[in-house]
Structure formats: structure tokens, C-alpha cells
Design a protein around this motif. Structure first.
Motif, PDB file in Angstrom:
ATOM      1  N   TYR A  13      -8.137 -16.579  -6.232  1.00  0.00           N
ATOM      2  CA  TYR A  13      -7.391 -15.464  -5.660  1.00  0.00           C
ATOM      3  C   TYR A  13      -5.916 -15.822  -5.672  1.00  0.00           C
ATOM      4  O   TYR A  13      -5.527 -16.917  -5.266  1.00  0.00           O
ATOM      5  CB  TYR A  13      -7.846 -15.188  -4.228  1.00  0.00           C
ATOM      6  N   ARG A  14      -5.097 -14.906  -6.140  1.00  0.00           N
ATOM      7  CA  ARG A  14      -3.652 -15.107  -6.165  1.00  0.00           C
ATOM      8  C   ARG A  14      -2.992 -13.994  -5.370  1.00  0.00           C
ATOM      9  O   ARG A  14      -3.203 -12.813  -5.637  1.00  0.00           O
ATOM     10  CB  ARG A  14      -3.119 -15.100  -7.610  1.00  0.00           C
ATOM     11  N   GLN A  15      -2.194 -14.393  -4.383  1.00  0.00           N
ATOM     12  CA  GLN A  15      -1.522 -13.398  -3.570  1.00  0.00           C
ATOM     13  C   GLN A  15      -0.639 -12.505  -4.441  1.00  0.00           C
ATOM     14  O   GLN A  15      -0.020 -12.952  -5.391  1.00  0.00           O
ATOM     15  CB  GLN A  15      -0.663 -14.090  -2.515  1.00  0.00           C
ATOM     16  N   GLY A  16      -0.659 -11.234  -4.120  1.00  0.00           N
ATOM     17  CA  GLY A  16       0.138 -10.286  -4.870  1.00  0.00           C
ATOM     18  C   GLY A  16      -0.564  -9.725  -6.095  1.00  0.00           C
ATOM     19  O   GLY A  16      -0.092  -8.761  -6.696  1.00  0.00           O
ATOM     20  N   LYS A  17      -1.691 -10.319  -6.479  1.00  0.00           N
ATOM     21  CA  LYS A  17      -2.419  -9.859  -7.665  1.00  0.00           C
ATOM     22  C   LYS A  17      -3.512  -8.858  -7.312  1.00  0.00           C
ATOM     23  O   LYS A  17      -3.977  -8.114  -8.178  1.00  0.00           O
ATOM     24  CB  LYS A  17      -3.036 -11.053  -8.399  1.00  0.00           C
ATOM     25  N   SER A  18      -3.954  -8.842  -6.067  1.00  0.00           N
ATOM     26  CA  SER A  18      -4.973  -7.889  -5.636  1.00  0.00           C
ATOM     27  C   SER A  18      -4.293  -6.706  -4.960  1.00  0.00           C
ATOM     28  O   SER A  18      -3.408  -6.894  -4.114  1.00  0.00           O
ATOM     29  CB  SER A  18      -5.954  -8.546  -4.657  1.00  0.00           C
ATOM     30  N   PRO A  19      -4.679  -5.503  -5.305  1.00  0.00           N
ATOM     31  CA  PRO A  19      -3.992  -4.321  -4.765  1.00  0.00           C
ATOM     32  C   PRO A  19      -4.310  -4.083  -3.297  1.00  0.00           C
ATOM     33  O   PRO A  19      -5.392  -4.409  -2.811  1.00  0.00           O
ATOM     34  CB  PRO A  19      -4.536  -3.185  -5.633  1.00  0.00           C
ATOM     35  N   SER A  20      -3.350  -3.506  -2.594  1.00  0.00           N
ATOM     36  CA  SER A  20      -3.588  -3.070  -1.218  1.00  0.00           C
ATOM     37  C   SER A  20      -3.951  -1.591  -1.167  1.00  0.00           C
ATOM     38  O   SER A  20      -4.316  -1.084  -0.114  1.00  0.00           O
ATOM     39  CB  SER A  20      -2.339  -3.317  -0.360  1.00  0.00           C
ATOM     40  N   LEU A  21      -3.865  -0.909  -2.332  1.00  0.00           N
ATOM     41  CA  LEU A  21      -4.188   0.508  -2.409  1.00  0.00           C
ATOM     42  C   LEU A  21      -4.819   0.807  -3.760  1.00  0.00           C
ATOM     43  O   LEU A  21      -4.311   0.373  -4.798  1.00  0.00           O
ATOM     44  CB  LEU A  21      -2.924   1.351  -2.238  1.00  0.00           C
ATOM     45  N   ILE A  22      -5.958   1.512  -3.744  1.00  0.00           N
ATOM     46  CA  ILE A  22      -6.621   1.942  -4.975  1.00  0.00           C
ATOM     47  C   ILE A  22      -6.898   3.437  -4.886  1.00  0.00           C
ATOM     48  O   ILE A  22      -6.717   4.050  -3.833  1.00  0.00           O
ATOM     49  CB  ILE A  22      -7.939   1.172  -5.222  1.00  0.00           C
ATOM     50  N   ASP A  23      -7.360   4.018  -5.984  1.00  0.00           N
ATOM     51  CA  ASP A  23      -7.685   5.441  -5.990  1.00  0.00           C
ATOM     52  C   ASP A  23      -8.785   5.730  -4.971  1.00  0.00           C
ATOM     53  O   ASP A  23      -9.693   4.907  -4.774  1.00  0.00           O
ATOM     54  CB  ASP A  23      -8.152   5.875  -7.379  1.00  0.00           C
ATOM     55  N   PRO A  24      -8.712   6.896  -4.323  1.00  0.00           N
ATOM     56  CA  PRO A  24      -9.714   7.235  -3.297  1.00  0.00           C
ATOM     57  C   PRO A  24     -11.132   7.225  -3.848  1.00  0.00           C
ATOM     58  O   PRO A  24     -11.391   7.660  -4.967  1.00  0.00           O
ATOM     59  CB  PRO A  24      -9.305   8.642  -2.857  1.00  0.00           C
ATOM     60  N   LEU A  25     -12.046   6.735  -3.022  1.00  0.00           N
ATOM     61  CA  LEU A  25     -13.465   6.722  -3.356  1.00  0.00           C
ATOM     62  C   LEU A  25     -14.166   7.954  -2.790  1.00  0.00           C
ATOM     63  O   LEU A  25     -15.386   8.036  -2.813  1.00  0.00           O
ATOM     64  CB  LEU A  25     -14.114   5.462  -2.799  1.00  0.00           C
ATOM     65  N   TYR A  26     -13.407   8.903  -2.299  1.00  0.00           N
ATOM     66  CA  TYR A  26     -13.935  10.100  -1.659  1.00  0.00           C
ATOM     67  C   TYR A  26     -13.074  11.291  -2.081  1.00  0.00           C
ATOM     68  O   TYR A  26     -11.903  11.142  -2.443  1.00  0.00           O
ATOM     69  CB  TYR A  26     -13.898   9.952  -0.138  1.00  0.00           C
TER      70      TYR A  26
END
Length: 292
Positions: free
Chosen positions: A16-29
Motif C-alpha cells: 500500500y502506498r499513501q496517495g495511490k488509493s483513491p478517497s473517492l470513487i464512482d457511486p455504487l448506487y
């Protein structure tokens, strides 16, 4: 729902690398009603599997929630487990250690709260505070934790030892039927600021605001480094980390609920079989009750 588990789940095979994983993705609903329908369906399914786990009485599930302030731990726990039989869920919130807790090793207060067989345990914060807050503020160790040689202790060695102890704890839990799911609710700095402002601007949220939360924002980068080490040091197949995008609360809750359900489905559980002799007894009791 199309959740990209390869992006969210960490089992130790990838870093895991900080800053590489999003804090927001497209809605699942598709909207509020669709979200409510999806979360209710997930809760019902979790409740059903928990009842099987309770009857089977061989396994338990521990869910651990770690995040910076305002990421939504309380709301997520409430949204995911609100529909589950309260007899089957044990929720524990860990705050600043008490004097009694400081008289024991750092795992003691969480060890006594581990879920019983058949139950789901929920930790709002956990033993991971000891490699997060204490890592960012090492004076908490040297000043308050009564460690041998605290003033001259090699802190890198100390935290390496804590990671080793945590890995051993979670491995021991798995060997005894406890699967551990760990959720890092990944909120962005901007979204945290917006939620802090809402706590000030909205009277019914004033009680949530703490000056300490703002002070801790000054250590944002230090916490991100600590979260990265925490995940990379302790992710394992039997105790995976989920880095959950937390800027959209509804998305976050759907992801967590889906992960919990999938974990319960992965357990080899069933309702206990009844012997032929017991079935005869039950038949007799049924006739007795029917004629009562």
C-alpha cells in the motif's frame, strides 16, 4: 455493485502506498432510494449468516475500524450492523487508555474484548492505535506507558516488536476460528476539513467538534506514513486490510457491508445436524404441544 476488490483489499502480496488509493470513487448506487435498498439487503444477508455462525459455534469475525477523525467510523458501524441481531454483535470503542489499562501490555484491553465464538466483534479503533497515535506522538510511550527503559528505548525496535505482536495475535485468532477484517477509512484532507466545518456550522453537530481534532490535522503527513506502515506490516490473507474510499459515506458503507458479507460467506458453516433419536424426541414434543 461492481466493487474493485483488487484495488481496495490488501493481503500482504502488494504494497500500500499513501496517495495511490483513491478517497473517492464512482457511486455504487443510483440514488438515495437505491442506496437504502442495497444497504438493507446487505444487512439482512449479514444477519442471516451471523445466525448460522452463532448456531455453528466454531467461528467468529472481528472487524476493526481505523481512520482519522471525521472519516465516518461511527456512522459506518451503525449503518452496517444496525440490522443484525444485537445478541450476535459485540461493539467496543477504544478511547484514551485508562490508568488500569496502562498497567498492562498494549494488547490487554483489546484481548479481553475479542468476540466469542458465533459472534461478530466490532472495534471502533483498536490495538492499532499503538502503532498510529503512539508512532506520531512517541512521547505517549516514553512518558505514560511505563515501558522498561522508556527514556532510552529504541523506538524503531519497540514499534517493530508491536507489529510482530499484532501479526502473532491475528494469526493466533485465525488458528482458533477468528477471521479479522480491518478497514482503513481513507478520507481526503479537503473532505475532513469540510466535515469539521459542518460540525461547527450545524448546531446539532457542535457536540462532535473537538479542538484536538484540528490540532491533529497538523500531523496529517505523519499519520499517512503511519497508516502506510500499519497496512504493509500487518496485511495477511487471514487478516486483510481494506482501504475504503471514505469521501462518499454511502459508498463506504456499501463497501464495508459487502466485505463483511463476503467474509461470512467464506466460512465453512452450517446449522447443526440433528440426530435421528433427537428427531424422534422432537416429534413427540410437537405432538404434545399440538394437543395442549
Amino acid at each position: 455493485m461492481d466493487i474493485d476488490w483488487d484495488e481496495i483489499r490488501f493481503e500482504g502480496k502488494k504494497k500500500y502506498r499513501q496517495g495511490k488509493s483513491p478517497s473517492l470513487i464512482d457511486p455504487l448506487y443510483a440514488g438515495k432510494k437505491d442506496y437504502e435498498k442495497k444497504i438493507r439487503k446487505l444487512r439482512r444477508a449479514i444477519d442471516e449468516r451471523q445466525q448460522v455462525m452463532y448456531a455453528h459455534d466454531r467461528y467468529s469475525l472481528l472487524t476493526v475500524f481505523q481512520a482519522l477523525d471525521a472519516a465516518g467510523k461511527d456512522g459506518t458501524i451503525r449503518a452496517v450492523f444496525n440490522g443484525v441481531n444485537p445478541h450476535g454483535v459485540e461493539i467496543t470503542s477504544f478511547k484514551r487508555p485508562s490508568e488500569t489499562e496502562l498497567e498492562h501490555n498494549f494488547l490487554w484491553r483489546t484481548a479481553v474484548a475479542m468476540p466469542r465464538r458465533g459472534n461478530i466483534g466490532v472495534f471502533n479503533r483498536s490495538y492499532y492505535e499503538e502503532v498510529l497515535v503512539c508512532r506520531v506522538h512517541p512521547e505517549l510511550v516514553t512518558k505514560y506507558q511505563k515501558m522498561p527503559g522508556e527514556q532510552t528505548r529504541d523506538l524503531d525496535e519497540l514499534f517493530a516488536g508491536r507489529f510482530e505482536a499484532i501479526r502473532a495475535l491475528e494469526r493466533y485468532g485465525a488458528d482458533n476460528g477468528t477471521l479479522t477484517l480491518k478497514f482503513f477509512l481513507n478520507i481526503s484532507r479537503d473532505e475532513q476539513r469540510r466535515r469539521f466545518l459542518a460540525r461547527i456550522d450545524e448546531p446539532d453537530k457542535n457536540w462532535k467538534f473537538s479542538e484536538a481534532d484540528v490540532k491533529e490535522r497538523a500531523f496529517w503527513d505523519d499519520y499517512q506514513h503511519a497508516f502506510e506502515d500499519m497496512i504493509n506490516e500487518t496485511a495477511a490473507p487471514h487478516a486483510p486490510w481494506f482501504v475504503v474510499p471514505a469521501d462518499d459515506k454511502k459508498n463506504m458503507r456499501l463497501i464495508v457491508a459487502s466485505a463483511v458479507l463476503e467474509a461470512l460467506k467464506s466460512m465453512d458453516m452450517c446449522y447443526p445436524e440433528v440426530s435421528r433419536a433427537r428427531r424422534k424426541e422432537l416429534k413427540k414434543y410437537r405432538e404434545q404441544l399440538a394437543n395442549d
